[in-house]
Design an enzyme around this catalytic site. Structure first.
Site, PDB file in Angstrom:
ATOM      1  N   GLY A   6      24.151  56.585  50.829  1.00 21.45           N
ATOM      2  CA  GLY A   6      24.149  58.027  50.665  1.00 21.45           C
ATOM      3  C   GLY A   6      24.193  58.665  52.027  1.00 21.45           C
ATOM      4  O   GLY A   6      24.021  58.000  53.042  1.00 21.45           O
ATOM      5  N   THR A   7      24.402  59.948  52.021  1.00 20.43           N
ATOM      6  CA  THR A   7      24.483  60.674  53.281  1.00 20.43           C
ATOM      7  C   THR A   7      24.507  62.158  52.985  1.00 20.43           C
ATOM      8  O   THR A   7      24.564  62.564  51.829  1.00 20.43           O
ATOM      9  CB  THR A   7      25.747  60.269  54.066  1.00 20.43           C
ATOM     10  OG1 THR A   7      25.646  60.775  55.384  1.00 20.43           O
ATOM     11  CG2 THR A   7      27.006  60.822  53.432  1.00 20.43           C
ATOM     12  N   THR A   8      24.520  62.932  54.028  1.00 16.69           N
ATOM     13  CA  THR A   8      24.810  64.358  53.921  1.00 16.69           C
ATOM     14  C   THR A   8      25.688  64.740  55.095  1.00 16.69           C
ATOM     15  O   THR A   8      25.354  64.453  56.239  1.00 16.69           O
ATOM     16  CB  THR A   8      23.519  65.199  53.943  1.00 16.69           C
ATOM     17  OG1 THR A   8      22.675  64.795  52.867  1.00 16.69           O
ATOM     18  CG2 THR A   8      23.837  66.681  53.798  1.00 16.69           C
ATOM     19  N   ASP A  23      24.163  63.127  59.095  1.00 19.38           N
ATOM     20  CA  ASP A  23      23.103  62.210  59.500  1.00 19.38           C
ATOM     21  C   ASP A  23      23.746  60.902  59.974  1.00 19.38           C
ATOM     22  O   ASP A  23      24.942  60.680  59.761  1.00 19.38           O
ATOM     23  CB  ASP A  23      22.134  61.962  58.337  1.00 19.38           C
ATOM     24  CG  ASP A  23      22.732  61.102  57.249  1.00 19.38           C
ATOM     25  OD1 ASP A  23      22.180  60.024  56.980  1.00 19.38           O
ATOM     26  OD2 ASP A  23      23.756  61.503  56.651  1.00 19.38           O
TER      27      ASP A  23
END
Length: 199
Positions: A6-8, A23
């Site tokens: 996951g990430t943003t 991130d």
């Protein structure tokens, strides 16, 4: 272990340029694999892309786009615009829809004008003033919705982008909040930095 990632990633367009932030954490199941993954890759000195999804797919697409940008510059004697590159990337993704690249991409740049767009894995293309991708998007978009102003400065947009990624990192276990990659693109060029937080 099942690989869950996951990430943003965040993009903001202004009259004076574009800010991209992401991130730098990579996850393996419920473990932090590394805090040093670059999720924003420069394509030219005026265009960069972010990814939520497969870093390997992003790297392959970045190599393709770099080659296309160099070919365009050689053929036409001028740089490819961010809008043209976004349309090219949309076509590449759509042509691969039966074996898709596992990416959600933000492309931002300033060649003739500031440009920001998001693309889904099948090539769906949306040009916008701000956007987010990744597992932390619901948290980040709320920060952008609340803080975005059309006439804000690049520095204010940079702070807003960092706040959006950090907020997502506090609520989404797959988004890191300790180190954030930020790229700012203006008519003067591109600046990359890494912002680190102790807590």
């Amino acid at each position: 272990m099942e690989k869950k990632t996951g990430t943003t990633t965040v993009g903001i367009k202004l009259k004076d340029g574009v800010v991209l932030a992401a991130d730098t954490q990579a996850s393996l199941d419920h473990m932090v694999e590394t805090l040093n993954i670059k999720k924003i890759l420069p394509i030219t000195d005026r265009i960069a892309i972010t990814t939520a999804g497969s870093v390997g797919d992003l790297q392959a697409l970045a190599r393709m786009l770099e080659a296309e940008a160099k070919y365009y510059q050689f053929t036409w004697g001028k740089p490819m615009t961010a809008k043209a590159m976004a349309n090219l990337l949309s076509n590449i993704l759509n042509e691969s829809k039966w074996f898709p690249y596992m990416v959600q991409i933000i492309i931002g740049g300033y060649v003739e004008e500031p440009t920001l767009a998001s693309l889904d894995p099948l090539g769906g293309l949306i040009f916008d003033n701000y956007t987010t991708t990744g597992s932390g998007s619901p948290f980040a978009i709320a920060i952008l919705e609340d803080g975005y102003k059309e006439d804000m400065s690049i520095e204010d947009a940079r702070e807003l982008a960092i706040k959006a990624v950090r907020t997502a990192g506090k609520r989404d276990v797959y988004t890191g909040e300790r180190k954030i990659q930020v790229i700012t693109i203006t008519k003067e060029g591109m600046k990359e930095e890494f912002v680190e937080f102790k807590e």
